[in-house]
Design a protein around this motif. Sequence first.
Motif, PDB file in Angstrom:
ATOM      1  N   ASN A   1      -3.838   1.636  -6.357  1.00 52.88           N
ATOM      2  CA  ASN A   1      -3.267   2.205  -5.135  1.00 52.88           C
ATOM      3  C   ASN A   1      -2.414   1.218  -4.358  1.00 52.88           C
ATOM      4  OD1 ASN A   1      -4.292   4.867  -5.457  1.00 52.88           O
ATOM      5  ND2 ASN A   1      -6.295   4.106  -4.845  1.00 52.88           N
ATOM      6  N   GLU A   2      -1.838   0.257  -5.067  1.00 57.99           N
ATOM      7  CA  GLU A   2      -0.929  -0.712  -4.476  1.00 57.99           C
ATOM      8  C   GLU A   2       0.184  -1.022  -5.478  1.00 57.99           C
ATOM      9  OE1 GLU A   2      -3.451  -3.408  -1.483  1.00 57.99           O
ATOM     10  OE2 GLU A   2      -3.981  -3.720  -3.591  1.00 57.99           O
TER      11      GLU A   2
ATOM     12  N   LYS B   1       2.858   6.688  -7.788  1.00 58.06           N
ATOM     13  CA  LYS B   1       2.167   6.853  -9.071  1.00 58.06           C
ATOM     14  C   LYS B   1       2.926   6.150 -10.199  1.00 58.06           C
ATOM     15  CE  LYS B   1       0.292  10.309 -12.191  1.00 58.06           C
ATOM     16  NZ  LYS B   1       0.170  11.718 -12.517  1.00 58.06           N
TER      17      LYS B   1
ATOM     18  N   ASP C   1       2.558   2.216  -9.615  1.00 58.61           N
ATOM     19  CA  ASP C   1       1.191   1.688  -9.606  1.00 58.61           C
ATOM     20  C   ASP C   1       0.611   1.692 -11.024  1.00 58.61           C
ATOM     21  OD1 ASP C   1      -1.328   0.811  -8.884  1.00 58.61           O
ATOM     22  OD2 ASP C   1      -1.949   2.735  -8.043  1.00 58.61           O
TER      23      ASP C   1
ATOM     24  N   LYS D   1      -3.224   1.314 -11.353  1.00 59.36           N
ATOM     25  CA  LYS D   1      -3.986   2.340 -10.609  1.00 59.36           C
ATOM     26  C   LYS D   1      -4.901   1.762  -9.529  1.00 59.36           C
ATOM     27  CE  LYS D   1      -2.251   5.340 -13.472  1.00 59.36           C
ATOM     28  NZ  LYS D   1      -0.825   5.286 -13.392  1.00 59.36           N
TER      29      LYS D   1
ATOM     30  N   SER E   1       0.863  -1.179   0.000  1.00 61.82           N
ATOM     31  CA  SER E   1       0.000   0.000   0.000  1.00 61.82           C
ATOM     32  C   SER E   1       0.904   1.235   0.000  1.00 61.82           C
ATOM     33  CB  SER E   1      -0.879   0.015   1.247  1.00 61.82           C
ATOM     34  OG  SER E   1      -0.060   0.211   2.397  1.00 61.82           O
ATOM     35  N   LYS E   2       0.313   2.397  -0.134  1.00 62.73           N
ATOM     36  CA  LYS E   2       1.098   3.629  -0.109  1.00 62.73           C
ATOM     37  C   LYS E   2       1.826   3.762   1.230  1.00 62.73           C
ATOM     38  CE  LYS E   2       0.759   8.602  -0.585  1.00 62.73           C
ATOM     39  NZ  LYS E   2      -0.132   9.736  -0.809  1.00 62.73           N
TER      40      LYS E   2
ATOM     41  N   ASP F   1       4.565  10.108  -3.133  1.00 63.59           N
ATOM     42  CA  ASP F   1       3.382  10.097  -4.010  1.00 63.59           C
ATOM     43  C   ASP F   1       3.783   9.883  -5.466  1.00 63.59           C
ATOM     44  OD1 ASP F   1       1.565  10.569  -1.920  1.00 63.59           O
ATOM     45  OD2 ASP F   1       1.847  12.733  -2.082  1.00 63.59           O
TER      46      ASP F   1
END
Length: 73
Positions: A68-69, A60, A63, A66, A30-31, A56
């Motif tokens: 968010n992992e 981006k 990922d 898209k 995860s972020k 961030d």
Amino acid sequence: MSTPLEDAMDTLIRIFHHYSGKEGDRYKLSKGELKELLTSELTDFLSGQKDSLLVDKIMKDLDSNKDNEVDFN
């Protein structure tokens, strides 16, 4: 006997799995997990950066689907 590249890949995968799964899927970062990995494992790299949005931007870039992992798929 493994090659230096094989040893490096093994280390990368072990470190990835050390941080992945704390917040969900153990095969994805995860972020928050990515930030913890970068902060703990790449301290010199991050401390030399002045961009507060660097994590961030890295998230981006990594990922690709898209979700968010970050994963190896």
